[in-house]
Design a protein around this motif. Structure first.
Motif, short mmCIF file in Angstrom:
data_model
loop_
_atom_site.label_atom_id
_atom_site.label_comp_id
_atom_site.label_asym_id
_atom_site.label_seq_id
_atom_site.Cartn_x
_atom_site.Cartn_y
_atom_site.Cartn_z
N ILE A 1 -8.48 -34.70 39.28
CA ILE A 1 -8.67 -35.88 40.14
C ILE A 1 -10.08 -35.87 40.75
CG2 ILE A 1 -7.78 -37.12 42.17
CD1 ILE A 1 -5.92 -37.23 39.70
N ALA A 2 -10.60 -34.67 41.03
CA ALA A 2 -11.95 -34.58 41.60
C ALA A 2 -13.02 -35.07 40.62
CB ALA A 2 -12.24 -33.13 41.99
N ASN A 3 -12.66 -35.20 39.36
CA ASN A 3 -13.67 -35.47 38.32
C ASN A 3 -13.44 -36.79 37.59
OD1 ASN A 3 -15.93 -34.40 36.90
ND2 ASN A 3 -14.59 -33.92 35.16
N SER B 1 -14.25 -23.75 34.23
CA SER B 1 -15.66 -24.12 34.31
C SER B 1 -15.78 -25.64 34.21
CB SER B 1 -16.48 -23.45 33.20
OG SER B 1 -16.55 -24.30 32.07
N TRP B 2 -16.81 -26.17 34.87
CA TRP B 2 -16.98 -27.63 34.89
C TRP B 2 -17.20 -28.16 33.47
CZ3 TRP B 2 -20.49 -31.35 33.47
CH2 TRP B 2 -20.21 -32.63 33.95
N GLU B 3 -17.99 -27.44 32.66
CA GLU B 3 -18.30 -27.92 31.31
C GLU B 3 -17.04 -28.02 30.45
OE1 GLU B 3 -20.20 -25.58 32.76
OE2 GLU B 3 -22.00 -26.83 33.00
N VAL B 4 -16.20 -26.97 30.51
CA VAL B 4 -14.99 -26.97 29.67
C VAL B 4 -14.05 -28.08 30.15
CG1 VAL B 4 -13.05 -25.59 28.84
CG2 VAL B 4 -15.27 -24.50 29.22
N GLY C 1 -15.67 -37.60 21.94
CA GLY C 1 -15.18 -36.58 22.89
C GLY C 1 -14.13 -35.68 22.25
N TYR C 2 -13.22 -36.28 21.50
CA TYR C 2 -12.16 -35.49 20.88
C TYR C 2 -12.73 -34.61 19.75
CZ TYR C 2 -7.48 -34.06 19.80
OH TYR C 2 -6.36 -33.29 19.64
N ILE C 3 -13.73 -35.14 19.06
CA ILE C 3 -14.34 -34.37 17.96
C ILE C 3 -15.09 -33.15 18.50
CG2 ILE C 3 -16.13 -34.49 16.16
CD1 ILE C 3 -15.07 -37.42 15.66
N ILE C 4 -15.82 -33.34 19.60
CA ILE C 4 -16.55 -32.21 20.20
C ILE C 4 -15.55 -31.15 20.70
CG2 ILE C 4 -18.14 -31.51 22.07
CD1 ILE C 4 -19.39 -33.17 19.67
N HIS C 5 -14.46 -31.61 21.30
CA HIS C 5 -13.38 -30.69 21.75
C HIS C 5 -12.80 -29.95 20.53
CE1 HIS C 5 -9.50 -29.59 23.55
NE2 HIS C 5 -8.87 -30.31 22.64
N GLN D 1 -14.89 -30.90 31.72
CA GLN D 1 -15.47 -32.21 31.36
C GLN D 1 -15.22 -32.50 29.88
OE1 GLN D 1 -16.78 -34.30 33.39
NE2 GLN D 1 -17.92 -35.75 32.11
N ARG D 2 -15.36 -31.49 29.04
CA ARG D 2 -15.17 -31.67 27.60
C ARG D 2 -13.70 -31.99 27.31
NH1 ARG D 2 -16.93 -26.47 25.17
NH2 ARG D 2 -14.73 -25.97 25.18
N PHE D 3 -12.79 -31.29 27.99
CA PHE D 3 -11.36 -31.55 27.78
C PHE D 3 -11.01 -32.96 28.25
CE2 PHE D 3 -7.01 -31.54 29.54
CZ PHE D 3 -6.31 -31.33 28.36
N MET D 4 -11.51 -33.34 29.42
CA MET D 4 -11.18 -34.68 29.94
C MET D 4 -11.75 -35.77 29.03
SD MET D 4 -11.45 -34.15 34.07
CE MET D 4 -10.96 -35.83 34.47
N ALA D 5 -12.98 -35.55 28.53
CA ALA D 5 -13.57 -36.54 27.60
C ALA D 5 -12.72 -36.65 26.34
CB ALA D 5 -15.01 -36.14 27.26
N ALA D 6 -12.19 -35.51 25.88
CA ALA D 6 -11.35 -35.52 24.67
C ALA D 6 -10.07 -36.31 24.93
CB ALA D 6 -11.01 -34.09 24.26
N MET D 7 -9.40 -36.03 26.06
CA MET D 7 -8.15 -36.74 26.37
C MET D 7 -8.43 -38.23 26.53
SD MET D 7 -5.81 -34.56 26.22
CE MET D 7 -6.74 -33.61 25.05
#
Ligand code: SAM
Length: 342
Positions: free
Chosen positions: A210-212, A144-147, A99-103, A149-155
């Motif tokens: 929180i919604a995600n 945007s949902w994609e950005v 996740g962090y690498i994709i971010h 989701q990517r940020f949250m996966a990275a964190m």
């Protein structure tokens, strides 16, 4: 080694190459090469190329570069993952950094491309990298949902790597409740309740986050004793707690905004209650930790904040009545600061 080769500026040559190596790692992750090899390796370049729909000649060069960089092993049967690739580079492992690498590839890379403008202007570069710049960086992340989701996966992925060292840097057993402000997916909160079973932890973050969160919870759902509350820590009331945690939060903001946040925490904090900061702590002369100093450039290209030294954090905290400031350098990516309200 010849005399002239011995005199080569090897450090500089290595730095000139650094971005190529980073990009090779990012692309191999993005193409899920490590996922394919985990399940099916060793595989030949042609088989991997056929499976992921890439050219054989390009794939072979990428695989060879990854092998030379120590990410893969090249054997007579084909390429296979190293142990470290299996643990950190596949997308589904507990300690995956995928996740962090994709971010880093999709978000940080375009921002760093504008480092020169960031240095000239002293400000973040979202508009140059992505064609828009909202009032703060999180509005840019969450539009945007994609950005988002990517940020949250990275964190989530990077917090997993640091959570245990953050949670155990100090003995926190005197605290009954904690509120992780900007606690995102709850990765640190879940680690804390494992280590301190009597601690009730509330994660407080923006409503969009929180919604995600359900996607990131250990059992696919949000179970007690970690609870999630949405709000804006600059504007809304903060949940009551004995310990307020700010992990990788202060480095996003200017001193002025930090004073707003610390004064809000100080107002609800009773004597004996505390603040736990988790950040990369710089040495006072700001000359020793290249990882943290590069992170400070990362903050320049994308935030209003920066990395700070132990004395700078101490100065900010003491102005709000938080004394007994103790700093632990963990050797991990985050260091920890604990202080108590007097
Ligand atoms: N604490 C997590 C960690 O260490 O991995 C996440 C750190 S992330 C860099 C900063 C977090 O602060 C994000 O989850 C973001 O949504 C949250 N945040 C930013 N502004 C906020 C605000 N005004 N109120 C509440 N949370 C906020």
């Amino acid at each position: 080694v010849s005399e002239s080769a011995a005199k080569l500026p090897s450090k500089i040559l290595e730095l000139m190459d650094g971005f190529r190596a980073s990009k090779a790692l990012f692309v191999a992750c993005k193409l899920k090469i490590f996922d394919h090899l985990k399940d099916k390796g060793p595989l030949k370049a042609v088989d991997i190329a056929n499976e992921i729909g890439t050219s054989v000649c390009g794939t072979e060069r990428l695989l060879d570069a990854c092998a030379a960089l120590g990410l893969l092993e090249k054997t007579s049967q084909g390429y296979r993952n190293t142990d470290s690739a299996n643990t950190y580079l596949t997308s589904d492992g507990e300690y995956s950094l995928h996740g962090y690498i994709i971010h880093s590839n999709d978000h940080v890379w375009p921002l760093f491309t504008n480092l020169e403008s960031a240095v000239k202007e002293g400000s973040r570069q979202n508009h140059r990298a992505f064609g828009r710049k909202a009032e703060d960086l999180f509005k840019d992340y969450y539009h945007s949902w994609e950005v988002k989701q990517r940020f949250m996966a990275a964190m989530h992925s990077i917090a997993h790597l640091t959570a245990r060292d953050v949670a155990t840097a100090f003995d926190l057993s005197q605290f009954k409740s904690a509120c992780d402000l900007g606690g995102c997916t709850g990765a640190l909160a879940h680690e804390l309740v494992q280590i301190y079973p009597n601690l009730k932890v509330t994660v407080f973050d923006l409503p969009e986050v929180i919604a995600n969160i359900s996607y990131f919870q250990p059992s696919g759902q949000c179970t007690a004793p970690v609870t999630f509350v949405s709000g804006d820590f600059f504007k809304d009331n903060l949940p009551e707690a004995d310990l307020y945690i700010l992990s990788r939060v202060l480095h996003d903001w200017s001193d002025e905004k930090i004073h707003v946040l610390l004064s809000k925490i100080s107002a609800v904090c009773k004597p004996g209650c505390g603040i736990l900061l988790a950040e990369m702590v710089l040495d006072d002369e700001k000359k020793n930790r290249s990882t943290a100093l590069l992170q400070s450039l990362n903050m320049l290209v994308q935030t209003e904040g920066k990395e700070r030294s132990g004395s700078e954090y101490r100065g900010l905290l003491e102005q709000h009545g938080f004394t007994n400031v103790k700093i632990r350098l963990t050797g991990n990516l985050l260091d920890v600061i604990l202080c108590v309200k007097t």
